[in-house]
Design a protein around this motif. Sequence first.
Motif, PDB file in Angstrom:
ATOM      1  N   ARG A   1      42.170  40.460  41.321  1.00 41.77           N
ATOM      2  CA  ARG A   1      41.265  40.391  40.166  1.00 41.77           C
ATOM      3  C   ARG A   1      41.601  41.487  39.172  1.00 41.77           C
TER       4      ARG A   1
ATOM      5  N   GLN B   1      31.843  32.464  42.876  1.00 40.84           N
ATOM      6  CA  GLN B   1      32.542  33.240  41.847  1.00 40.84           C
ATOM      7  C   GLN B   1      32.438  32.446  40.553  1.00 40.84           C
TER       8      GLN B   1
ATOM      9  N   CYS C   1      35.810  35.721  36.638  1.00 39.86           N
ATOM     10  CA  CYS C   1      34.980  36.163  37.754  1.00 39.86           C
ATOM     11  C   CYS C   1      33.503  36.097  37.381  1.00 39.86           C
TER      12      CYS C   1
ATOM     13  N   CYS D   1      39.904  36.029  37.961  1.00 41.18           N
ATOM     14  CA  CYS D   1      40.144  35.901  39.400  1.00 41.18           C
ATOM     15  C   CYS D   1      41.130  34.777  39.657  1.00 41.18           C
TER      16      CYS D   1
END
Length: 325
Positions: free
Chosen positions: A1, A286, A309, A317
């Motif tokens: 991430r 998420q 994210c 992400c």
Amino acid sequence: RQDHRNISIVAATPGDPRTAYAGDGVYRTIDGGTTWSERNDGLAGVEPAALAVTPSLPDVLYTNTSGRGLFKSNNGGQSWRSLDYYSGGPPRKHLLAVDPDDASRLYMGGQGNEACALKISEDGGDSWREVTFTLPISLAGQPCMVMSVAVHPSVEGRLLSGVSLDVGVGHGAAWPSFFYVSENDGEDWAFAGPAEPISGVHQFAFDAGDSGIAYAATLGTGLWKTADGGQSWSRISTFPGVTNVTSVAAHPAVPNTVYALAENQAGSGIYVSTNSGGDWNFVTDQSGIQVMFAPPGPGAESYALYTRCGALVRGVCRSDDGGAT
């Protein structure tokens, strides 16, 4: 991430598994998201609201910006120039599409000058003309806006579009909306229903195994599907309990597999179906606002899945196992 506070858009580079772009400004990764570099020369003071990568010329990018119209880069985002063109209305994320076979042909939604219209450029965005949509007789004369447009990756000439009636109050996502389909590169459009209007059609995705199947995310009336190339549509009733679907992505190589991201409702997150929407499994909470695929890297078998994210820790992400991690 990769942490970044205000990521709102993500775009993959066709044919290049390691290169992707994200919008909070414009940032590029060439290592699958491990590191990112700023690509904002020429974008000072503007806010990108959409990113489009040209499939056949991946260094050619377009961004539709808030208040400043359309910008273009010919060098992978290293520098940008204004095309001095404003589509009208809010710069929504899926108003802009690039033809996969003709790098100089672009499609832009938004508001028309005098009617409900799609804008077409045949010279890479330097000049534009409008193609008008014909509303059903019962709706004739009402102002409307092209909210989304998508070009079929394998059926030559086929485009899908979501059109909303501009009722002048509230947010455009709640405006009465309908589907349209073109079979001749956007030159003519046919009304495709449904009989009763739905909420804003936000994004389309095309099934990898059946050229007639496509999916549509709407901002308030759930997930929709066509099995006849966009001529008719029905709501996917099995989609689990969330109506605000912000993004949909069909797996580029696995037939019948589709991911959908729904947020701002109970049970928000990413869901997956492996039977064209018949059944769904929850993948992750998420919850961003977009989900998309990038091709597998060297030695890899699976496609990468990107999303913004969740709300608490924002950024981009990436998953290499279908969203499991």
